[in-house]
Scaffold this motif. Structure first.
Motif: not given
Length: 436
Positions: A44-54
């Motif tokens: 989940a953290e890997d996806l967050f770091l890769k995709n989060n628009l903010n």
């Protein structure tokens, strides 16, 4: 009442309470056409770091600040002027450009900043880059905290939803059997209504829980930019049972780490530094800049083909940048006050979070690890007691409801304990207690 007709129906359905995943899946109310995404906290953290628009927007802010450094480093452009005679009354020519009678003049000038203004602007721009980076890292701290707490909320609330689903599935089937027996006049209507009332209560509670789960799922999917149609299924890969996690780090170490690693504090210190530099810049703005120029005039009054060197300096008689200097001094006081408030809030938040985490850890570790299994076994014994007419239907349902309440409270306790550790990670800005 002829309970001998009812008991086989009731027990047959209630024995399914411990059982079948397919029944749970259907009664959990989830759309069977939705795909599931099994995900660990690390994934989940890997996806967050890769995709989060903010986070992507925060990186753009850094790039914008770096562009301002480039602008600050640039020198002022030189100014060129040219003048030609519009009408020569001697020979009646318009725009006379002839070598014999044409009059023309030209000049080039360059502004030179004094008192280190350019260097101070460059340093301020570089501080802007640093502040943008601190803002991004603090945003990362905040969003990661939200992501991790959402992950655990989804997991434990789904565990509670399964408890409701099992009970609803069993009572739904029991209600069908009771209605059949009531139609045959083997039981009283109040028995049917008692089961029906319990069932409606459970369905209402489960619906509220589903609403909460959907809200958290939605936020989690926005943070990771996961397909909105996916059902997030968190996978936990650790256990906190019997572990004194909080005792591994001293309170002083937590406080020191917060002062060292909180990027919002670093940002506040940077704001004070840039405010002090801005005051020096505003004071230097009171010192006049110098403009150097070279002038050529073909038919000047002094001599033909006149060439002159000029210098101009504004006289600081009235405007000595007094207002901006005063504003810069006020900004320093404001930023220092904000930092002091922030540090006081940090100490208060850390103490409150630490005390809460300590209470939850002590409470959870005081539970007998066998309690949950023993309580489940007790419910099975209650079935047998009800079968032997040792307890009434009302007592049986009370035991049944007690099991549900206990299981949900245990899930909430585990969630609150993990959330309190995540809160300490958030307050200190350090992943002391990250559970992978």
């Amino acid at each position: 009442m002829q309970l001998k007709f009812v008991l086989p129906v009731l027990l047959l359905n209630l024995c399914g309470f411990t059982g079948i995943d397919s029944v749970i899946a259907r009664d959990d109310g989830r759309n069977d056409t939705r795909d599931s995404l099994n995900i660990t906290i690390k994934q989940a953290e890997d996806l967050f770091l890769k995709n989060n628009l903010n986070l992507i927007a925060g990186q753009y802010n850094i790039d914008d600040a770096r562009a301002q450094v480039i602008t600050a480093r640039l020198f002022d452009n030189p100014e060129v002027s040219y003048e030609n005679i519009l009408y020569n009354s001697a020979n009646k020519r318009i725009l006379d450009v002839s070598k014999q009678t044409g009059q023309r003049a030209a000049s080039i000038s360059q502004l030179f900043q004094t008192a280190g203004k350019r260097n101070k602007n460059i340093r301020l721009a570089k501080m802007g880059v640093q502040q943008a980076e601190f803002q991004l890292f603090d945003l990362l701290r905040t969003l990661k905290y939200t992501l991790r707490t959402d992950f655990y909320k989804i997991y434990y609330q789904e565990q509670s939803a399964k408890v409701y689903a099992r009970e609803i599935s069993s009572l739904s089937k029991t209600l069908v059997g009771f209605k059949q027996q009531y139609a045959k006049e083997n039981i009283a209507l109040k028995e049917v209504l008692r089961i029906q009332s319990q069932l409606y209560t459970l369905q209402s509670e489960l619906n509220e829980l589903k609403d909460d789960i959907d809200d958290v799922q939605s936020e989690f999917k926005l943070l990771t930019r996961t397909n909105a149609n996916l059902q997030i299924v968190p996978q936990l890969e650790f256990k906190l049972d019997g572990k004194d996690v909080l005792q591994q780090v001293t309170y002083k170490k937590l406080l020191d780490s917060a002062y060292t690693n909180r990027y919002d504090l670093k940002l506040s210190h940077a704001v004070i530094e840039s405010s002090n530099l801005n005051l020096r810049l505003q004071k230097s703005m009171a010192i006049p800049d110098v403009t150097m120029s070279i002038t050529y005039d073909r038919f000047a009054g002094y001599t033909p083909n006149y060439t002159g060197l000029g210098i101009s300096i504004p006289l600081p008689l009235f405007n000595r940048n007094q207002g901006n200097i005063r504003q810069a001094k006020v900004a320093i006081d404001v930023s220092k006050n904000a930092l002091a408030q922030q540090e006081d809030q940090l100490q208060s938040d850390l103490d409150n979070s630490y005390q809460a985490a300590d209470r939850l850890e002590r409470l959870y570790n005081s539970f007998d690890p066998k309690f949950k299994a023993d309580f489940t076994h007790l419910i099975e014994e209650v079935y047998k007691s009800y079968e032997k007419h040792n307890i009434s239907l009302l007592e049986f349902l009370d035991f049944y409801d007690s099991y549900k309440t206990n299981a949900i409270q245990l899930n909430n306790l585990q969630l609150n304990r993990i959330s309190s550790l995540e809160q300490l990670n958030f307050v200190t800005g350090t992943p002391f207690f990250n559970q992978q």
